[in-house]
Design an enzyme around this catalytic site. Structure first.
Site, PDB file in Angstrom:
ATOM      1  N   CYS A 132       0.810  -1.230   0.000  1.00  0.00           N
ATOM      2  CA  CYS A 132       0.000   0.000   0.000  1.00  0.00           C
ATOM      3  C   CYS A 132       0.838   1.272   0.000  1.00  0.00           C
ATOM      4  CB  CYS A 132      -0.911   0.004   1.223  1.00  0.00           C
ATOM      5  SG  CYS A 132      -2.054  -1.367   1.250  1.00  0.00           S
ATOM      6  N   ASP A 133       2.128   1.174  -0.200  1.00  0.00           N
ATOM      7  CA  ASP A 133       2.969   2.361  -0.082  1.00  0.00           C
ATOM      8  C   ASP A 133       4.025   2.406  -1.189  1.00  0.00           C
ATOM      9  OD1 ASP A 133       3.756   4.741   1.108  1.00  0.00           O
ATOM     10  OD2 ASP A 133       5.137   3.763   2.493  1.00  0.00           O
TER      11      ASP A 133
END
Length: 66
Positions: A42-43
């Site tokens: 998610c990053d």
């Protein structure tokens, strides 16, 4: 060196299309492996992508913090 440092070193001018394609292809290959192993990242950002030069440029995603 990570991708952000490379962009910064290039004075934020961007890169030519063939180099962008190589970056994109490598990043998409990494995402394909993550998908196959059912891993969600998610990053994804330039700081998280290491740029390694060994004859050809290789790009490896390098952060998997918990």
């Amino acid at each position: 060196m990570n991708l952000y440092e490379l962009i910064k070193k290039n004075n934020f001018q961007g890169f030519n299309i063939p180099l962008i394609r190589r970056f994109a292809f490598s990043i998409l290959q990494c995402l394909k492996v993550l998908q196959k192993d059912r891993i969600i990242h998610c990053d994804l950002k330039p700081v998280s992508i290491a740029v390694v030069r060994e004859g050809l440029m290789l790009h490896k995603h390098c952060t998997f913090g918990l």
